[in-house]
Every structure is written in C-alpha cells, then in structure tokens.
Write a protein that holds these residues in place. Sequence first.
Motif, PDB file in Angstrom:
ATOM      1  N   ASN A   1       0.820  -1.211   0.000  1.00 54.43           N
ATOM      2  CA  ASN A   1       0.000   0.000   0.000  1.00 54.43           C
ATOM      3  C   ASN A   1       0.856   1.264   0.000  1.00 54.43           C
ATOM      4  O   ASN A   1       0.443   2.311   0.485  1.00 54.43           O
ATOM      5  N   ARG A   2       2.064   1.158  -0.552  1.00 53.94           N
ATOM      6  CA  ARG A   2       2.966   2.307  -0.664  1.00 53.94           C
ATOM      7  C   ARG A   2       3.062   2.715  -2.137  1.00 53.94           C
ATOM      8  O   ARG A   2       3.727   2.059  -2.936  1.00 53.94           O
ATOM      9  N   ALA A   3       2.380   3.798  -2.503  1.00 55.13           N
ATOM     10  CA  ALA A   3       2.500   4.303  -3.867  1.00 55.13           C
ATOM     11  C   ALA A   3       3.841   4.985  -4.071  1.00 55.13           C
ATOM     12  O   ALA A   3       4.480   4.850  -5.122  1.00 55.13           O
ATOM     13  N   ALA A   4       4.266   5.733  -3.065  1.00 53.36           N
ATOM     14  CA  ALA A   4       5.577   6.394  -3.095  1.00 53.36           C
ATOM     15  C   ALA A   4       5.910   6.842  -1.684  1.00 53.36           C
ATOM     16  O   ALA A   4       5.042   7.323  -0.946  1.00 53.36           O
ATOM     17  N   GLU A   5       7.174   6.687  -1.331  1.00 55.19           N
ATOM     18  CA  GLU A   5       7.610   7.095   0.006  1.00 55.19           C
ATOM     19  C   GLU A   5       9.008   7.699  -0.093  1.00 55.19           C
ATOM     20  O   GLU A   5       9.921   7.082  -0.641  1.00 55.19           O
ATOM     21  N   TRP A   6       9.161   8.909   0.448  1.00 55.86           N
ATOM     22  CA  TRP A   6      10.445   9.601   0.446  1.00 55.86           C
ATOM     23  C   TRP A   6      10.910   9.772   1.888  1.00 55.86           C
ATOM     24  O   TRP A   6      10.127  10.178   2.767  1.00 55.86           O
ATOM     25  N   THR A   7      12.173   9.492   2.104  1.00 58.26           N
ATOM     26  CA  THR A   7      12.771   9.665   3.423  1.00 58.26           C
ATOM     27  C   THR A   7      14.101  10.389   3.265  1.00 58.26           C
ATOM     28  O   THR A   7      14.930   9.994   2.440  1.00 58.26           O
ATOM     29  N   VAL A   8      14.303  11.442   4.043  1.00 55.91           N
ATOM     30  CA  VAL A   8      15.565  12.177   4.021  1.00 55.91           C
ATOM     31  C   VAL A   8      16.028  12.399   5.459  1.00 55.91           C
ATOM     32  O   VAL A   8      15.218  12.467   6.383  1.00 55.91           O
ATOM     33  N   GLY A   9      17.328  12.464   5.642  1.00 55.61           N
ATOM     34  CA  GLY A   9      17.861  12.677   6.977  1.00 55.61           C
ATOM     35  C   GLY A   9      19.351  12.942   6.946  1.00 55.61           C
ATOM     36  O   GLY A   9      19.974  13.017   5.878  1.00 55.61           O
ATOM     37  N   PHE A  10      19.934  13.062   8.114  1.00 55.88           N
ATOM     38  CA  PHE A  10      21.370  13.239   8.263  1.00 55.88           C
ATOM     39  C   PHE A  10      21.768  12.597   9.581  1.00 55.88           C
ATOM     40  O   PHE A  10      20.915  12.187  10.376  1.00 55.88           O
ATOM     41  N   GLY A  11      23.067  12.483   9.829  1.00 56.57           N
ATOM     42  CA  GLY A  11      23.496  11.860  11.075  1.00 56.57           C
ATOM     43  C   GLY A  11      24.993  11.715  11.149  1.00 56.57           C
ATOM     44  O   GLY A  11      25.744  12.412  10.470  1.00 56.57           O
ATOM     45  N   ALA A  12      25.421  10.780  11.971  1.00 54.94           N
ATOM     46  CA  ALA A  12      26.844  10.507  12.172  1.00 54.94           C
ATOM     47  C   ALA A  12      27.031   9.007  12.302  1.00 54.94           C
ATOM     48  O   ALA A  12      26.083   8.263  12.589  1.00 54.94           O
ATOM     49  N   GLY A  13      28.263   8.552  12.099  1.00 55.02           N
ATOM     50  CA  GLY A  13      28.539   7.121  12.156  1.00 55.02           C
ATOM     51  C   GLY A  13      29.872   6.822  12.811  1.00 55.02           C
ATOM     52  O   GLY A  13      30.722   7.714  12.980  1.00 55.02           O
TER      53      GLY A  13
ATOM     54  N   SER B   1      -9.081   0.869   1.267  1.00 56.58           N
ATOM     55  CA  SER B   1     -10.486   1.273   1.412  1.00 56.58           C
ATOM     56  C   SER B   1     -11.407   0.096   1.668  1.00 56.58           C
ATOM     57  O   SER B   1     -12.530   0.280   2.166  1.00 56.58           O
ATOM     58  N   ASP B   2     -10.983  -1.114   1.325  1.00 56.93           N
ATOM     59  CA  ASP B   2     -11.788  -2.314   1.588  1.00 56.93           C
ATOM     60  C   ASP B   2     -11.504  -2.898   2.961  1.00 56.93           C
ATOM     61  O   ASP B   2     -12.048  -3.953   3.316  1.00 56.93           O
ATOM     62  N   GLY B   3     -10.622  -2.251   3.725  1.00 58.19           N
ATOM     63  CA  GLY B   3     -10.298  -2.738   5.058  1.00 58.19           C
ATOM     64  C   GLY B   3      -9.273  -3.857   5.077  1.00 58.19           C
ATOM     65  O   GLY B   3      -9.037  -4.477   6.116  1.00 58.19           O
ATOM     66  N   ILE B   4      -8.637  -4.125   3.929  1.00 59.16           N
ATOM     67  CA  ILE B   4      -7.627  -5.184   3.843  1.00 59.16           C
ATOM     68  C   ILE B   4      -6.268  -4.613   4.251  1.00 59.16           C
ATOM     69  O   ILE B   4      -5.807  -3.627   3.679  1.00 59.16           O
ATOM     70  N   THR B   5      -5.655  -5.249   5.248  1.00 59.56           N
ATOM     71  CA  THR B   5      -4.352  -4.799   5.748  1.00 59.56           C
ATOM     72  C   THR B   5      -3.246  -5.668   5.168  1.00 59.56           C
ATOM     73  O   THR B   5      -3.317  -6.903   5.263  1.00 59.56           O
TER      74      THR B   5
END
Length: 360
Positions: A222-234, A340-344
Amino acid sequence: MVIASLVAGFSCHGVNADQTYEAANREAQRWQPPTFDVQQWDWIQVDSGEWVKGRIKTLHNQSVEFDSDHFDLISIDWEDIVYIQTGRTMSVLLDGGNIILGRLATENGRLMVGGMHVPFTQVVGIASASPREFDLWTADVSVGLNFRSGNVEQKDLNTKAVLKRRTVKSNTRMSYTGNYSESESEQLANNHTAEVTHDYRVSHKWFFRPIQAQYYRDPFQNRAAEWTVGFGAGYQIFDTPKTDWSVAAGPGYQRTEYVDVVPGEDRTVSTPAFLMGTFYEQELTSNIDINLDYQVTLTESKAGRAKHSFYSALDVDLTKRLDLRFAGTWKRIESPQPDSDGITPQKDDFTVTLGLALEI
C-alpha cells in the motif's frame, strides 16, 4: 724448500680465508626499484622482502588495493608494507582529518609524502589525486532471473546495483534494488528502492553523514511512493583488511503516499523520523565474502511506526570481476495501513535470489 713451500701455502690459505670471512660479513647492497615511468608504475615491498609493481588504487579499511599487470587486482594489508613508492601524486588522509598531496616514498623505514615525513600509523586513507572523475567511481551490479513455462507461466526478476564514489575524505553510495514477479499475467511483486548516502570522514573511526535519502515504492504494501531524508553521524567499529563494520544514526523526515486508504484517512502522511543502520562485510576465505546491511526507520504509527530492511549476500568468486551471489532480503512494516476495503497488507516480505554479480 719443502718447508718454505708449506709456509707460503699456509700463508696464502690464511689470507684467502680472511678475505672470504670479510666478504661474508660485508652488508649486502639493498635492492631498489629501477628507474621507471613516473606516470605508469608504483612499487610496494612487503615485510617478507617481496616486491610488486603496478598501480595503487586506494587504501581503505587498512588494506591497499593494488592493480598489477601480472596478479590483477590484489589486496595488501597496510601493516605488512615496509616500502612504498609512487610515480603519481596521491591524496593522503591522516588521522585527525588533514589531507596532504604528494608522491609517496620510503626513506630509512619512514613514509614520505611529497617530502614530508608521515608515520605509517597516522595514515587513514590513500586515493589517487588524478583529475579524472572516472577514476573515483566503482560499480557492482547483480541480476537474478527465473522463468517457468508449461502448467505454470511465471517470471521473476531481481536486480541490485550499487555505485560508489570514493575520495580520500568522502564516500558517496547510490543503490537501486528492484523485485518483479508475474504469474499468468498477474503481478505478484513489484517493489523498488533507491538510496543515496554521503559520508564525510572526520577521523579514523568517526564520520559525518550530511545527507541520507531513500525512495521506496511497493503497491502490495500500500505504498505508492515514500520519500525519506535525513542526516546523522557514524562510527567504524571494525576497520581491518578482512572485516568492515560500521553503524550510523540520525534524525530525518518521511513523506508517505498510500495507494488506497480507509475513507476519511489522508492518502499522504508526513512525519518526523529517526534513521538507524549498520553495515557489515567480511572476507570469509580468499574467494568467499559475506555482507549484511540492516536499516530501520522509526516514524509515527500513521506512517508505519517502524520500517525494517535487511539485506544479506554471500559472494563466491568465479573470475576476477564475476561472482556467484546468493542473496536474501527481509522487509517489515510494523503498522501497515489498510486500504479502502479494510484489507491490511502483511507486515513481512521475504525474497531469496541466486544470481550473478559483476564488479566494475
């Protein structure tokens, strides 16, 4: 007369013995690389006394990648090198973040970079200072195919491509993973993931990640499009010639567009996120490698709460560039959203692939 001859013979024998003894104790002249084309060859001597001629590609994870005409691409432990000489200008990263440029040489057991003395133990990375952009890139592409015909018509395609740009100070990684499956003209899987990270090394162990971004699509989740952005350290936990293990974490932002939702719910959800991940790679034998990559993104419940992605691969060398790869992928969304049909959708998806991987 006889006695005189014996004395003379004994004297001569004694002189020859002394000369032989002195010659045996005379220090042998140390062999040095011959005059060479400064734009063509680099030289390395290891602690066993053996020499190798070729071109230094890079020093990473305390291992030098060296391209020899005879041995092809080989890896030499940095701690085993006692002599190094380059004809080209190299970029050298020191522990602490400083970068110096110059030709590498060795004098009296000391490393010299452009005439400057640098302790071997202070060197974190080495890369070519060549102005050619092409020299900074490497690629790895793997493909798995499966076709069935007869009573069941089915085809599966799994692809993964990784593109890296590495300098002595930074490391950029771009990747794409796609899985497609179709049976009797009906789609069974169709998911795609594209990622990019850029790491900036600040010391031998620590690195800063100013950008980390991901695009994800999976209609069956159920993911048409997903964007994730971030920053950090390692932090680099292990950094040896045979083992590479690092962890990274940082804050981010996620925007999810659902294919279908329950009436009254928003199709687009934006939420703060926290990104964590670890990468592990180890050389099991001279021709078998394993690598593991785990990433988790924590968000609000309406965006899935937690998205896990785990990739593992076992590579067996077939040739210098071609590997046989056995890979597996696990993806999990802790709180999938119903349509919309309640299907997970199911929380977990698994993929196992046997294919070929080409290193460029």
